[in-house]
Design a protein around this motif. Structure first.
Motif, PDB file in Angstrom:
ATOM      1  N   SER A 327       0.847  -1.188   0.000  1.00  0.00           N
ATOM      2  CA  SER A 327       0.000   0.000   0.000  1.00  0.00           C
ATOM      3  C   SER A 327       0.882   1.238   0.000  1.00  0.00           C
ATOM      4  O   SER A 327       2.110   1.143   0.052  1.00  0.00           O
ATOM      5  CB  SER A 327      -0.919   0.020   1.237  1.00  0.00           C
ATOM      6  N   GLY A 328       0.237   2.409  -0.078  1.00  0.00           N
ATOM      7  CA  GLY A 328       0.929   3.673   0.102  1.00  0.00           C
ATOM      8  C   GLY A 328       2.050   3.936  -0.871  1.00  0.00           C
ATOM      9  O   GLY A 328       1.956   3.664  -2.074  1.00  0.00           O
ATOM     10  N   ILE A 329       3.150   4.479  -0.349  1.00  0.00           N
ATOM     11  CA  ILE A 329       4.299   4.831  -1.185  1.00  0.00           C
ATOM     12  C   ILE A 329       4.879   3.605  -1.863  1.00  0.00           C
ATOM     13  O   ILE A 329       5.293   3.655  -3.028  1.00  0.00           O
ATOM     14  CB  ILE A 329       5.373   5.548  -0.338  1.00  0.00           C
ATOM     15  N   ASN A 401      13.999   0.042  -0.320  1.00  0.00           N
ATOM     16  CA  ASN A 401      13.693  -0.314   1.067  1.00  0.00           C
ATOM     17  C   ASN A 401      12.693   0.709   1.597  1.00  0.00           C
ATOM     18  O   ASN A 401      13.073   1.791   2.063  1.00  0.00           O
ATOM     19  CB  ASN A 401      14.970  -0.290   1.915  1.00  0.00           C
ATOM     20  N   ASN A 402      11.424   0.365   1.505  1.00  0.00           N
ATOM     21  CA  ASN A 402      10.378   1.339   1.814  1.00  0.00           C
ATOM     22  C   ASN A 402       9.561   0.986   3.056  1.00  0.00           C
ATOM     23  O   ASN A 402       8.936   1.853   3.652  1.00  0.00           O
ATOM     24  CB  ASN A 402       9.427   1.461   0.613  1.00  0.00           C
ATOM     25  N   ALA A 403       9.556  -0.280   3.469  1.00  0.00           N
ATOM     26  CA  ALA A 403       8.707  -0.696   4.580  1.00  0.00           C
ATOM     27  C   ALA A 403       9.022   0.112   5.840  1.00  0.00           C
ATOM     28  O   ALA A 403      10.188   0.346   6.172  1.00  0.00           O
ATOM     29  CB  ALA A 403       8.901  -2.187   4.849  1.00  0.00           C
ATOM     30  N   GLY A 404       7.982   0.540   6.525  1.00  0.00           N
ATOM     31  CA  GLY A 404       8.187   1.316   7.745  1.00  0.00           C
ATOM     32  C   GLY A 404       6.921   1.376   8.568  1.00  0.00           C
ATOM     33  O   GLY A 404       5.818   1.133   8.077  1.00  0.00           O
ATOM     34  N   THR A 503      -0.900   8.551   3.224  1.00  0.00           N
ATOM     35  CA  THR A 503      -0.836   7.090   3.137  1.00  0.00           C
ATOM     36  C   THR A 503      -1.455   6.496   4.395  1.00  0.00           C
ATOM     37  O   THR A 503      -1.743   7.203   5.370  1.00  0.00           O
ATOM     38  CB  THR A 503       0.625   6.598   3.027  1.00  0.00           C
ATOM     39  N   ASN A 504      -1.617   5.179   4.394  1.00  0.00           N
ATOM     40  CA  ASN A 504      -2.276   4.533   5.539  1.00  0.00           C
ATOM     41  C   ASN A 504      -1.346   4.347   6.728  1.00  0.00           C
ATOM     42  O   ASN A 504      -1.763   3.802   7.744  1.00  0.00           O
ATOM     43  CB  ASN A 504      -2.867   3.186   5.117  1.00  0.00           C
TER      44      ASN A 504
END
Length: 585
Positions: A327-329, A401-404, A503-504
């Motif tokens: 989802s999101g970015i 690496n986007n997960a956060g 974003t969520n």
């Protein structure tokens, strides 16, 4: 050095014998690889091995090179007309009933342009992939137009290409090139390729290099001046063409191909951040693009140029992995790369979200897209994912690496467990991705790019975000350190710093020091405020693609992110004063 597993045959033509090597199933479409100067067919060995799983692959030493015999006398024995005779003889021998797909590099591309534009080869070529070698006819017209109608820009282009072509003048001198190649130049050439072009030290070039280079000087002497002075007016391609342009080519300017659509009605353009010898330095990427192009032509589908993304010429065919892609970015980034024709691996701990993103990526233009489920904070799971991706899809070209996760609350209300959760995902997740996928990029030795999603919070202190800001500041510094270390391996590293993006993550962020009911109220309020801000994740995705293309180090995305970055550098006291303000609840 030999082409492993190849079947060799001899083809006689014009009083010489050509050494032809074949791999793969002859029942499949035939791909003919033509080498350049001062190479032999073995320059294609890595590309050929990758293509042989799906195609009938043919390589041959052009006359006077490798294991093919040389014409006697040498003068006049290397004209484009005779090289065309050789190609047609090879094509008739290896694929008598079907047209072949032609691939050329350097002088292999120069002569292949002749094949694909002369009448007598029409119907024998199904497609042509060109790299680092223009048509001498097109080049001749390019020069004449700039001489006839000079402008400062056109004169600059002429002078720029003239400087890059310094070696052409030397090759026209009598005897000197032969003496150099059979002497010191031939001995030092392998080291030059390794040091300057970053060609792997894997046994290439072959021992025939001095003889190949000496004979190959006649390619220039027999053709260059005559064709540049009297270029053909009918040099139009009779087959679809894929042009692959290395952006770091030391010998050819990108501007040579500015008017290529005039000569090629069905043209697909690609660019690659690499030097001249891409058959040795980027075989994974080349084989993917060649296979995609050949398959599209064979099936009658639109060529890969149909990818609609702004950077389709750069990313089409590349393998891109995005974490937090559910989802999101993350989803917006995966879709943006898909629009540009990239192959996408969507990674998220939410299996359904990752699958939906992969589905959208395929619908939007990705030639292939896969969904993988993993918790980026799990070191062993990330290591297994990296092994699986490399084995099944290939080495990643771009890693995002986007997960956060988000966490808000005062320092003393933030428990050790809270800190561990934030750092495990926001920092260690990035570290794991860089370690496992970045190491594969470095070991492949063909460059790549790593994008780490940080935040404006990385340089904007806040009393409400101590854990989150600390994790993102660490990501920013990690990115800067990696950028310095990996620069020598042609691997770029970018830190993306969004501000308030809708974003969520806002609705799932945790708040410390409050009960569950109050936490839900704060989540809804934050989500509503970010929604009113209305900055879409698609704009962040666009910034990510642009950062990779431009190899940018730190990219503040939103206006507030850019403003606070300037404040952190020029008015840090003011930024610290803002950080003391009580956040609205």
């Amino acid at each position: 050095m030999t082409v492993v597993g190849a079947r060799e045959r001899r083809v006689r033509t014009g009083g010489i014998e050509l050494c032809v090597a074949e791999l793969g199933d002859p029942a499949q479409p035939t791909v003919v690889l033509v080498h350049g100067y001062p190479d032999s067919k073995e320059v294609w060995s890595e590309v050929a091995a990758r293509l042989a799983d799906h195609f009938h692959v043919v390589l041959y030493d052009i006359r006077g090179h490798g294991d093919s015999t040389a014409p006697k006398p040498l003068r006049g024995g290397f004209t484009l007309e005779k090289l065309t005779d050789d190609f047609l003889a090879v094509a008739d021998a290896v694929s008598p009933d079907r047209p072949v797909h032609l691939v050329g590099h350097d002088w292999g591309s120069v002569q292949s342009w002749e094949f694909v534009t002369v009448k007598r080869a029409e119907g024998r070529i199904a497609s042509f992939t060109s790299m680092s070698g223009p048509s001498l006819d097109h080049f001749g017209h390019w020069i004449k137009e700039r001489v006839r109608k000079p402008t400062p820009r056109r004169v600059g282009q002429l002078l720029g290409q003239g400087a890059k072509s310094w070696y052409v003048y030397l090759l026209h001198t009598p005897v000197l090139p032969e003496l150099a190649w059979r002497g010191p130049l031939g001995k030092r050439w392998p080291k030059f390729l390794q040091r300057v072009e970053k060609v792997p030290d894997d046994g290439y070039p072959t021992r025939s290099l001095p003889t190949d280079a000496s004979h190959g000087a006649w390619l220039y002497r027999d053709n260059v001046r005559s064709r540049l002075n009297h270029p053909r007016a009918d040099a139009h391609a009779h087959a679809p063409v894929q042009l692959i342009t290395p952006l770091g080519d030391a010998f050819l300017s990108e501007r040579l191909y500015d008017e290529l659509e005039r000569w090629v009605p069905r043209l697909t353009r690609r660019t690659l951040p690499a030097g001249h010898w891409i058959p040795r330095t980027r075989p994974d990427q080349l084989s993917a693009w060649i296979a995609e192009f050949v398959t599209a032509v064979e099936s009658g589908r639109p060529s890969p140029s149909a990818a609609s993304g702004r950077y389709a010429d750069r990313f089409a065919g590349q393998l891109v992995l995005v974490t937090g892609a559910g989802s999101g970015i993350g989803r917006a980034t995966a879709v943006a790369f898909a629009e540009s024709g990239a192959r996408v691996v969507a990674v998220d701990r939410d299996a359904e979200g990752a699958a939906r993103t992969a589905d959208v990526a395929r619908l939007i233009g990705a030639p292939e897209a896969w969904a993988e489920t993993v918790d980026v904070s799990d070191e062993q799971a990330m290591e297994k994912l990296a092994e699986k991706v490399a084995a099944e899809y290939g080495v990643v070209d771009v890693l995002v690496n986007n997960a956060g996760i988000g966490l808000s609350g005062s320092f003393f209300d933030t428990t050790a467990e809270d800190w561990r959760k934030v750092l495990d995902v926001n920092l260690w997740g990035v570290i794991h991705g860089c370690r496992f996928f970045g190491r594969q990029m470095a070991e492949r030795g063909q460059g790549g790019h790593i994008v780490n999603t940080a935040s404006a919070a990385a340089y904007q202190p806040s009393r409400a975000l101590p854990a989150y800001s600390t994790s993102k500041a660490a990501v920013l510094m990690l990115s800067e350190c990696l950028r310095a270390e990996l620069a020598g391996r042609d691997i770029g590293v970018s830190a993306i710093c969004p501000g308030f993006v809708n974003t969520n993550i806002t609705s799932t962020a945790r708040f410390t020091g409050v009960d569950s009911e109050e936490e839900k109220r704060l989540q809804k309020r934050t989500a509503r405020l970010y929604g009113l801000r209305g900055y879409p994740p698609e704009k962040v995705a666009e910034a990510i693609l642009r950062a990779v293309v431009r190899n940018q180090a730190v990219v503040p995305v939103t206006p507030e992110a850019r403003g606070t970055l300037l404040m952190s550098r020029f008015t840090p006291r003011m930024l610290r004063a803002v950080a003391r303000l009580e956040p609205p609840l």
